[in-house]
Design a protein around this motif. Structure first.
Motif, PDB file in Angstrom:
ATOM      1  N   LYS A   1      12.518  61.581   5.222  1.00  0.00           N
ATOM      2  CA  LYS A   1      12.192  62.968   4.881  1.00  0.00           C
ATOM      3  C   LYS A   1      12.563  63.909   6.019  1.00  0.00           C
ATOM      4  O   LYS A   1      13.113  65.005   5.785  1.00  0.00           O
ATOM      5  N   SER A   2      12.271  63.514   7.262  1.00  0.00           N
ATOM      6  CA  SER A   2      12.602  64.347   8.408  1.00  0.00           C
ATOM      7  C   SER A   2      14.114  64.486   8.564  1.00  0.00           C
ATOM      8  O   SER A   2      14.625  65.581   8.859  1.00  0.00           O
ATOM      9  N   CYS A   3      14.852  63.400   8.349  1.00  0.00           N
ATOM     10  CA  CYS A   3      16.320  63.461   8.436  1.00  0.00           C
ATOM     11  C   CYS A   3      16.898  64.365   7.352  1.00  0.00           C
ATOM     12  O   CYS A   3      17.864  65.093   7.588  1.00  0.00           O
ATOM     13  N   ALA A   4      16.296  64.328   6.165  1.00  0.00           N
ATOM     14  CA  ALA A   4      16.771  65.169   5.068  1.00  0.00           C
ATOM     15  C   ALA A   4      16.612  66.652   5.394  1.00  0.00           C
ATOM     16  O   ALA A   4      17.373  67.501   4.909  1.00  0.00           O
ATOM     17  N   LYS A   5      15.610  66.970   6.232  1.00  0.00           N
ATOM     18  CA  LYS A   5      15.401  68.361   6.664  1.00  0.00           C
ATOM     19  C   LYS A   5      16.324  68.754   7.806  1.00  0.00           C
ATOM     20  O   LYS A   5      16.310  69.910   8.253  1.00  0.00           O
ATOM     21  N   GLY A   6      17.113  67.798   8.291  1.00  0.00           N
ATOM     22  CA  GLY A   6      18.058  68.091   9.358  1.00  0.00           C
ATOM     23  C   GLY A   6      17.489  68.030  10.755  1.00  0.00           C
ATOM     24  O   GLY A   6      18.093  68.596  11.683  1.00  0.00           O
ATOM     25  N   ASP A   7      16.346  67.355  10.957  1.00  0.00           N
ATOM     26  CA  ASP A   7      15.763  67.251  12.288  1.00  0.00           C
ATOM     27  C   ASP A   7      16.663  66.377  13.169  1.00  0.00           C
ATOM     28  O   ASP A   7      16.749  65.162  12.988  1.00  0.00           O
ATOM     29  N   GLN A   8      17.324  67.001  14.135  1.00  0.00           N
ATOM     30  CA  GLN A   8      18.320  66.299  14.934  1.00  0.00           C
ATOM     31  C   GLN A   8      17.698  65.245  15.841  1.00  0.00           C
ATOM     32  O   GLN A   8      18.320  64.218  16.123  1.00  0.00           O
ATOM     33  N   GLN A   9      16.473  65.486  16.303  1.00  0.00           N
ATOM     34  CA  GLN A   9      15.820  64.500  17.148  1.00  0.00           C
ATOM     35  C   GLN A   9      15.530  63.223  16.359  1.00  0.00           C
ATOM     36  O   GLN A   9      15.751  62.111  16.843  1.00  0.00           O
ATOM     37  N   THR A  10      15.039  63.370  15.127  1.00  0.00           N
ATOM     38  CA  THR A  10      14.768  62.195  14.296  1.00  0.00           C
ATOM     39  C   THR A  10      16.055  61.445  13.983  1.00  0.00           C
ATOM     40  O   THR A  10      16.091  60.205  14.012  1.00  0.00           O
ATOM     41  N   ILE A  11      17.111  62.178  13.675  1.00  0.00           N
ATOM     42  CA  ILE A  11      18.401  61.535  13.392  1.00  0.00           C
ATOM     43  C   ILE A  11      18.891  60.752  14.600  1.00  0.00           C
ATOM     44  O   ILE A  11      19.327  59.594  14.484  1.00  0.00           O
ATOM     45  N   ALA A  12      18.788  61.361  15.780  1.00  0.00           N
ATOM     46  CA  ALA A  12      19.221  60.673  16.999  1.00  0.00           C
ATOM     47  C   ALA A  12      18.362  59.438  17.264  1.00  0.00           C
ATOM     48  O   ALA A  12      18.882  58.374  17.654  1.00  0.00           O
ATOM     49  N   ASP A  13      17.054  59.563  17.064  1.00  0.00           N
ATOM     50  CA  ASP A  13      16.163  58.419  17.275  1.00  0.00           C
ATOM     51  C   ASP A  13      16.464  57.295  16.286  1.00  0.00           C
ATOM     52  O   ASP A  13      16.433  56.108  16.645  1.00  0.00           O
ATOM     53  N   ALA A  14      16.726  57.641  15.023  1.00  0.00           N
ATOM     54  CA  ALA A  14      17.028  56.627  14.006  1.00  0.00           C
ATOM     55  C   ALA A  14      18.316  55.881  14.348  1.00  0.00           C
ATOM     56  O   ALA A  14      18.413  54.657  14.170  1.00  0.00           O
ATOM     57  N   ARG A  15      19.278  56.602  14.862  1.00  0.00           N
ATOM     58  CA  ARG A  15      20.531  55.953  15.262  1.00  0.00           C
ATOM     59  C   ARG A  15      20.313  55.030  16.452  1.00  0.00           C
ATOM     60  O   ARG A  15      20.878  53.937  16.519  1.00  0.00           O
ATOM     61  N   GLN A  16      19.478  55.464  17.380  1.00  0.00           N
ATOM     62  CA  GLN A  16      19.185  54.621  18.543  1.00  0.00           C
ATOM     63  C   GLN A  16      18.498  53.331  18.115  1.00  0.00           C
ATOM     64  O   GLN A  16      18.873  52.230  18.570  1.00  0.00           O
ATOM     65  N   VAL A  17      17.502  53.431  17.227  1.00  0.00           N
ATOM     66  CA  VAL A  17      16.748  52.247  16.804  1.00  0.00           C
ATOM     67  C   VAL A  17      17.634  51.274  16.040  1.00  0.00           C
ATOM     68  O   VAL A  17      17.545  50.054  16.217  1.00  0.00           O
ATOM     69  N   THR A  18      18.494  51.796  15.182  1.00  0.00           N
ATOM     70  CA  THR A  18      19.336  50.932  14.346  1.00  0.00           C
ATOM     71  C   THR A  18      20.600  50.476  15.067  1.00  0.00           C
ATOM     72  O   THR A  18      21.323  49.612  14.556  1.00  0.00           O
ATOM     73  N   GLY A  19      20.898  51.053  16.232  1.00  0.00           N
ATOM     74  CA  GLY A  19      22.104  50.691  16.955  1.00  0.00           C
ATOM     75  C   GLY A  19      23.353  51.340  16.414  1.00  0.00           C
ATOM     76  O   GLY A  19      24.479  50.925  16.747  1.00  0.00           O
ATOM     77  N   GLU A  20      23.193  52.354  15.593  1.00  0.00           N
ATOM     78  CA  GLU A  20      24.339  53.064  15.025  1.00  0.00           C
ATOM     79  C   GLU A  20      24.771  54.192  15.964  1.00  0.00           C
ATOM     80  O   GLU A  20      23.936  54.939  16.473  1.00  0.00           O
ATOM     81  N   SER A  21      26.043  54.333  16.190  1.00  0.00           N
ATOM     82  CA  SER A  21      26.540  55.398  17.050  1.00  0.00           C
ATOM     83  C   SER A  21      26.643  56.700  16.272  1.00  0.00           C
ATOM     84  O   SER A  21      26.750  56.713  15.038  1.00  0.00           O
ATOM     85  N   ALA A  22      26.633  57.817  16.987  1.00  0.00           N
ATOM     86  CA  ALA A  22      26.744  59.127  16.350  1.00  0.00           C
ATOM     87  C   ALA A  22      28.091  59.274  15.647  1.00  0.00           C
ATOM     88  O   ALA A  22      28.200  59.991  14.632  1.00  0.00           O
ATOM     89  N   GLU A  23      29.113  58.594  16.157  1.00  0.00           N
ATOM     90  CA  GLU A  23      30.460  58.715  15.571  1.00  0.00           C
ATOM     91  C   GLU A  23      30.494  58.210  14.130  1.00  0.00           C
ATOM     92  O   GLU A  23      31.248  58.711  13.294  1.00  0.00           O
TER      93      GLU A  23
END
Length: 706
Positions: free
Chosen positions: A380-402
């Motif tokens: 839900k937070s990512c759907a709202k465009g929260d950049q901190q949550t998106i960055a944290d989710a990528r860090q936890v899953t090991g997915e790069s921003a690219e």
């Protein structure tokens, strides 16, 4: 025409000793407040350091870095043209104080120390700080040279004073001070202070928010005025979760209320208020008589006006209207508070996800469902465009921003970060195994189903080889000692397997990092000691360890519908069982039968022991009246004595209790909350004798009546 002002309060997800992150969140909150036209902004208690520094408040470094951080704020463009209230610790004359720093245009106007300390339950403020006991008195505080260079000030006032602007007056009340009988807001209001600012670090407990709001409303309902309440949010590095809910109250009415639970880092709450409403509200003659004899506070001048002439001259600008107060149900609180706490812990620990031994019982089911709720919040937070949550989710899953990964589906996100395992033996039932598998599929976790009989048998064979003795279950003719030992073997092996899988499952899946092991022992089982020391209740963190069984059942019933998870109905219908003994035609292990008391009774014991501060005898006398409609006096006595016996022999387990989300007022957590011995005279001879004498007196009286 009135005097309209716009004011701002906020909830910040600060983190102990994260000075860089804390300053960034403070500056962002100021930026948002100014963007919305606010001329006054307040923040949470000790927001520069984070509230949860604990014994780090005894270190000189903490105070040095606090001044460095404040200097960065004072030098920022955000700090100009707005009155700011910032929280940090200060050393004055070699004494440590918990303070509010009020600043305007790169000048420190006042350092206001906290006067009443929170020093019970989860709080130990007197360990680190001294309360300011000099009412209505200020002293000159010499600023560090680094701050002198920024502000041009050598000394500033420190103490019990107020801030006077051109058009109003502002006073400070810090957290615990609001909860005390003789709160500062009373004297402040009678001395003409129109705006009370309260910066807090108040933690979440089930059903607590209503009391907090009632106190704030009562403060201004009786005294009149504007009350700005700011609160910390999130996991500050410990067992408690600060639940935000910043508020603005005018004359007893809530005009703005922030969210209580959120994974966002910064939330700013603003309102536009007419100062004339306060002055009209305070026009009664009785208040005037009291005010005329009230001691005055020293007024520190701020060369500014809070009101804006553009607002007052614009008929389109109206004061913020009264809002209906919003409260979550306890079931919603359980679904949100621990979920936010888990997310904070996961992203800040830099772990790759969670691992949970999923037993098929309601406790591990509740833990898994809370993780599912966390996944929903992240999506839900990512759907709202929260950049901190998106960055944290990528860090936890090991997915790069690219790669552009953004969690869009809770089940898909859970499949990446949540791992579950059913660790069965020959004593496990098909029903629990099936429930665990179906729940894992519903949530989306990476699930393993295994039998560990070979490992259990190997340990039993080793024991026989070493001792020449072969222990047996009670069902097979063994003694109680043998029966308990054989149960504990299974439970402890689960802990070892849990940590093995938590460390290696990411590697198995071709990923980096390791997993946090989740526990699922509820607060009632911990209180009774009804778990094996160092079994799968020994974990990294436990989101349900402060929640009672009855509340967990209500939460599962709520989640069944709210999260559309029909499988949860099967968990509610199941009888709680450890499944550590053989199932026979005449016996199936049940938790409440094993404990000799119900979970509801355990909750009652916990509240009486901790909240009402009862020993064995006073607990007995209270329960005689509470339970007189359902059991005899002798039975009440037997239950009380049984509880205290098992509580005391198992108290040592609390010293190794998994850090758990604190959600109740009767937690038995030895490490922070429940400061009691762990070695007892378990006979409680004097106390139990007193109970027995009272029982005999009751019985004699009843016989005479017959």
């Amino acid at each position: 025409m009135g005097h309209l002002i716009t004011v701002a309060t906020c909830s910040l997800n600060q983190w102990a000793l994260d000075f860089k992150g804390n300053v960034a969140r403070i500056l962002e909150s100021i930026r948002v407040a100014k963007e919305r036209g606010a001329t006054l902004r307040i923040g949470p208690e000790l927001e520069i350091t984070g509230y949860g520094c604990a014994d780090h408040f005894l270190e000189g470094d903490t105070y040095l870095h606090s001044w460095e951080a404040l200097g960065q704020i004072l030098s920022s463009k955000e700090a100009k043209e707005i009155l700011l209230d910032i929280g940090m610790p200060v050393i004055h004359k070699n004494v440590k104080y918990n303070c509010r720093i009020l600043i305007f245009n790169c000048k420190i106007l006042l350092i206001r120390p906290k006067m009443f300390m929170a020093n019970d339950g989860n709080y130990r403020e007197l360990r680190w700080f001294t309360p300011w006991a000099k009412r209505h008195i200020t002293e000159e505080h010499y600023l560090p040279r680094m701050i002198q260079k920024i502000t041009g000030q050598v000394t500033v006032p420190m103490g019990d004073a107020v801030i006077a602007t051109y058009d109003s007056c502002i006073g400070v009340e810090v957290c615990e001070e609001m909860f005390t009988p003789n709160s500062p807001h009373i004297g402040l209001s009678l001395d003409g202070v129109e705006i009370i600012i309260n910066s807090s670090s108040s933690h979440h407990e089930l059903r607590k928010l209503r009391r907090r709001i009632d106190l704030i409303r009562e403060a201004t309902l009786k005294c009149g005025g504007i009350y700005l309440y700011s609160n910390q949010r999130g996991c500050d590095g410990d067992r408690i979760y600060y639940d935000g809910c910043a508020m603005i109250i005018v004359n007893g009415e809530v005009v703005a209320q922030g969210t209580q639970f959120s994974i966002g880092d910064v939330e700013v709450v603003t309102a536009t208020i007419d100062l004339e409403d306060v002055r009209t509200f305070r026009s009664s003659s009785s208040r005037g008589i009291q005010a005329s004899t009230t001691p005055s506070f020293k007024r520190i001048g701020a060369n500014m006006a809070l009101s804006d002439g553009h607002l007052e001259g614009n008929p389109a600008i109206q004061p913020t209207t009264v809002k209906t107060i919003f409260y979550h149900t306890p079931e919603e609180e359980i679904s949100l508070g621990p979920a936010c706490w888990l997310w904070d812990y996961l992203r800040r620990s830099k772990a790759s996800g969670f691992f949970l031994p999923l037993s098929g019982g309601i406790d591990s089911c509740a833990t898994a469902t809370i993780v599912a709720s966390m996944c929903r919040l992240v999506v839900k937070s990512c759907a709202k465009g929260d950049q901190q949550t998106i960055a944290d989710a990528r860090q936890v899953t090991g997915e790069s921003a690219e790669h552009g990964y953004i969690p869009k589906d809770p089940q898909e996100f859970a499949s990446r970060i949540f791992h579950t395992c059913y660790m069965g033996t020959k004593n496990s039932s098909d029903e629990t195994r099936k429930r665990a598998k179906q729940l894992a599929e519903t949530i989306g976790s990476y699930h393993i189903d295994l039998n560990m009989d070979t490992v259990v048998t190997a340990l039993q064979v080793l024991f026989t080889l070493v001792t020449g003795k072969t222990p047996a279950f009670r069902a097979h003719g063994g003694s109680n000692v043998e029966n308990l030992a054989l149960q504990n073997i299974q439970a402890r092996i689960r802990m070892v397997l849990a940590y093995l899988l938590a460390q290696l499952l990411p590697w198995v899946r071709g990923r980096n990092g390791s997993l946090l092991v989740l526990g699922s022992a509820n607060v009632d089982e911990c209180l009774r000691g009804y778990f094996t020391k160092y079994d799968c209740s020994s974990a990294d963190i436990n989101p349900v360890g402060g929640i009672g069984k009855s509340d967990l059942r209500r939460f599962i019933a709520y989640a069944e519908l709210a999260f559309e998870m029909p499988i949860l109905a099967d968990f509610l219908a199941a009888t709680p069982t450890a499944e550590l003994e053989p199932i026979t035609e005449t016996y199936a292990q049940e938790d409440e039968a094993d404990m000799g008391m119900t979970y509801d009774e355990l909750t009652e014991f916990g509240r009486l022991r901790k909240v009402d501060k009862c020993g064995p005898y006073s607990m007995f006398t209270k329960l005689v009246h509470l339970w007189n409609d359902k059991m005899e006096v002798a039975e009440v006595a037997a239950k009380v004595k049984r509880f205290f016996f098992y509580y005391s022999i198992n108290r040592h387990k609390m010293t190794t209790l998994t850090p758990a989300y604190h959600a109740e007022s009767y937690s038995p957590d030895d490490n922070r909350f429940d400061l009691r011995p762990f070695l007892y005279n378990t006979s409680w001879s004097w106390q139990f004798d007193t109970i027995d004498k009272t029982v005999r007196a009751f019985e004699r009286e009843n016989n005479l009546k017959k």
